[in-house]
Design an enzyme around this catalytic site. Structure first.
Site, PDB file in Angstrom:
ATOM      1  N   SER A 239      31.166   2.318  -1.078  1.00 52.06           N
ATOM      2  CA  SER A 239      31.116   3.464  -0.180  1.00 52.06           C
ATOM      3  C   SER A 239      29.662   3.764   0.181  1.00 52.06           C
ATOM      4  O   SER A 239      28.958   2.877   0.656  1.00 52.06           O
ATOM      5  CB  SER A 239      31.822   4.655  -0.827  1.00 52.06           C
ATOM      6  N   LYS A 243      26.560   1.096   1.152  1.00 56.26           N
ATOM      7  CA  LYS A 243      25.503   1.124   2.165  1.00 56.26           C
ATOM      8  C   LYS A 243      24.158   0.825   1.495  1.00 56.26           C
ATOM      9  O   LYS A 243      23.352   0.034   1.992  1.00 56.26           O
ATOM     10  CB  LYS A 243      25.438   2.505   2.833  1.00 56.26           C
ATOM     11  N   GLN A 281      34.099   6.177  11.536  1.00 62.98           N
ATOM     12  CA  GLN A 281      33.162   7.287  11.450  1.00 62.98           C
ATOM     13  C   GLN A 281      32.083   7.126  12.517  1.00 62.98           C
ATOM     14  O   GLN A 281      31.382   6.116  12.569  1.00 62.98           O
ATOM     15  CB  GLN A 281      32.502   7.342  10.077  1.00 62.98           C
ATOM     16  N   GLU A 289      25.888  13.475   8.159  1.00 61.43           N
ATOM     17  CA  GLU A 289      26.529  13.796   6.882  1.00 61.43           C
ATOM     18  C   GLU A 289      25.515  13.916   5.760  1.00 61.43           C
ATOM     19  O   GLU A 289      25.546  14.847   4.956  1.00 61.43           O
ATOM     20  CB  GLU A 289      27.571  12.731   6.539  1.00 61.43           C
ATOM     21  N   TRP A 333      38.246   4.671   9.026  1.00 62.33           N
ATOM     22  CA  TRP A 333      36.969   5.389   8.925  1.00 62.33           C
ATOM     23  C   TRP A 333      35.842   4.462   8.502  1.00 62.33           C
ATOM     24  O   TRP A 333      34.681   4.683   8.852  1.00 62.33           O
ATOM     25  CB  TRP A 333      37.134   6.535   7.926  1.00 62.33           C
ATOM     26  N   HIS A 370      40.461   3.508  -1.476  1.00 57.25           N
ATOM     27  CA  HIS A 370      39.019   3.349  -1.321  1.00 57.25           C
ATOM     28  C   HIS A 370      38.361   3.081  -2.670  1.00 57.25           C
ATOM     29  O   HIS A 370      38.606   3.777  -3.656  1.00 57.25           O
ATOM     30  CB  HIS A 370      38.437   4.610  -0.689  1.00 57.25           C
TER      31      HIS A 370
END
Length: 546
Positions: A239, A243, A281, A289, A333, A370
């Site tokens: 998640s 990244k 997203q 965010e 997403w 997820h």
């Protein structure tokens, strides 16, 4: 007008001297081009954080919109690289673009980095320009005596740490929030990184987190190697930490294996693809965010087409080192379609460097939760650790894209993949008119279509699989529908298709247009694609119009 990067003025003398001391042979080794060499020597990471630190880079003063993915092989002066050794400084250009417009700057190694390595903890103490910062990470060792390869796990969830340890690697659990804290405004960033470089630094959290992993590697390298090996490091996370893992592996060439999991927007997915991918997203959301991305990226959230760089080039920055991208096709997403395009685009650089077997992209999974620990990834995870860290295996990489979220690279590029040589940096005496997309496949020519239609096939082949792009062209008369019949080579099979409806999986297979691409004006073309197992390079195809 060009803007010359100030990187050379801020890099430490130690790093500059280390890079200058690299021989030309070492640079070429970093982009080894033959499978035989990789099998004998093992896929090697670099011995320094940034091999291209001595490459002069002049960034463009203005940016032009481009809806296609930028050509990873085209230098900023407009010429294309011709040799594998050219990649070192081309990668440096991509790095500078990514820092300037996407992530912010990753500073060079600070003046002083000290710390300790024990069987339970790594401590890091950093001093730079009179400022101090410290953080630590936990250590969990596998069975055996060591010293052990290392996988740094960002954030501590989503990674299959049991499998990592069973493959013989130590798990170093790193809390990125100690280095770059979430929940802070861009004007007042907090954490160890910002204690050194200022709370108003324009560098985003992702590159701050990456900087923290680099300092952990510094300490491991200095520890003497009794417990952990500094020359065998991997990085992973899921998640938001996926990244971070993606960016970390791209920006430190000492990392032998990069394994981002379900990274989503601001991670692997191409920026240009996000506005058109339903449910993904948005860039504005990913930018707002958390301050993951650099402050400069705010100018591109509504216009990614003006970015001079995209994430297929961040994939390419990892080349030729190991890369295992794990994706979830069940959550829109996360932008899995755009992520697969990034992998396919970056894979072209891997193949040009002769390192196509060092990349794996895998989104063909059943569990849609997820950051779940998935059985489909267990064996390839072990194989990647054995190949890139312990160097006890040489299993080739694979690309397994779920039919739920299959991107089509041909829709996003207007460049072809060159055949790079190992010689001096001068182009071949007689360069081909149209370089092949995947050596040794020769690009197809589209035969005359007459009054019906014609089909031509180009194949991106890797060990054990391929992606075929089929161009359908109408003849002298309009076409209201078409069917392409393809004869697959023996042993090849179709696993999924996009922009067409398929019938059959082996032998003679047929693909029929879907609602939006069946009508073609005279001479007009459309493309569809399919993924397969086995070898697709000898495939033939014919077209029948309706």
């Amino acid at each position: 007008m060009v803007i010359t990067s100030g990187r050379s003025r801020i890099r430490s003398t130690v790093v500059a001297l280390a890079v200058t001391a690299l021989t030309a042979a070492a640079a070429v080794t970093a982009v080894a081009t033959t499978t035989a060499a990789r099998a004998a020597d093992g896929p090697a990471a670099a011995s320094v954080e940034d091999e291209g630190a001595d490459c002069p880079v002049s960034l463009p003063g203005s940016l032009a919109a481009n809806p296609r993915l930028p050509d990873p092989f085209r230098k900023l002066d407009g010429t294309r690289i011709a040799t594998t050794s050219d990649w070192r400084c081309r990668r440096a250009e991509i790095r500078e673009l990514a820092e300037r417009y996407v992530y912010g700057e990753k500073p060079a190694k600070p003046a002083t980095v000290t710390g300790t390595v024990s069987r339970s903890t790594v401590t890091v103490n950093v001093t730079h320009n009179g400022r101090n910062a410290s953080f630590s990470a936990g250590v969990s060792l596998p069975s055996g005596n060591g010293p052990f390869p290392v996988v740094v796990v960002l954030g501590g969830f989503g990674a299959d740490t049991t499998t990592i340890r069973s493959a013989g690697a130590a798990v170093v659990t790193y809390d990125p929030l100690a280095v770059g804290r979430e929940g802070t405004p861009r004007s007042n960033k907090q954490g160890a990184f910002y204690s050194l470089y200022g709370s108003s630094s324009s560098t985003g959290l992702l590159l701050a987190w990456a900087w923290g992993v680099s300092r952990i590697i510094d300490v491991i390298e200095q520890s003497g190697g009794d417990i952990l090996r500094g020359d065998a490091t991997g990085v992973t996370g899921c998640s938001r930490y996926g990244k971070g893992a993606f960016v970390t592996g791209a920006f430190d060439q000492r990392i032998a294996l990069t394994m981002p999991i379900e990274s989503g927007s601001a991670g692997a997915p191409i920026y240009r693809g996000l506005p058109g991918e339903s449910g993904a997203q948005p860039l504005s959301s990913a930018y707002g965010e958390q301050p993951w991305l650099g402050d400069a990226f705010g100018a591109f959230t509504g216009s990614p087409n003006t970015l001079p760089v995209d994430t297929h080039q961040i994939v390419a920055m990892v080349a030729p080192r190991g890369l295992f991208v794990m994706d979830n096709p069940h959550i829109a997403w996360l932008a899995p379609r755009s992520s697969s395009v990034a992998a396919l685009g970056g894979a072209e650089v891997y193949r040009a460097l002769g390192a196509g077997d060092n990349l794996t992209y895998w989104s063909d999974v059943q569990d849609g939760n997820h950051c779940a620990v998935r059985p489909e990834w267990r064996t390839p995870l072990q194989q990647h650790i054995q190949k890139f860290l312990s160097k006890t295996a040489n299993t080739p990489g694979t690309i397994r894209i779920s039919s739920r979220a299959a991107g089509n690279l041909s829709e996003w590029r207007d460049w072809q993949t060159p055949t790079l040589t190992d010689g001096p940096t001068t182009p071949p005496t007689t360069p081909p008119t149209t370089p092949p997309t995947t050596p040794p496949t020769t690009p197809p020519t589209t035969p005359p279509a007459g009054d019906g239609c014609s089909a031509s096939v180009s194949v991106n082949q890797w060990t054990g699989g391929f992606v075929a792009t089929v161009r359908v062209t109408a003849g002298a008369s309009p076409v209201t529908g078409w069917t392409v019949t393809a004869l697959l080579p023996s042993g090849a099979g179709v696993t999924n298709a996009w922009n067409a409806t398929g019938s059959g999986t082996t032998g003679t297979v047929r693909f029929t247009n879907v609602a939006y691409n069946g009508s073609l004006a005279p001479g007009q073309s459309t493309e569809f694609g399919f993924q397969g197992t086995g070898t697709g390079t000898a495939m033939t195809a014919t077209c029948a119009a309706r």
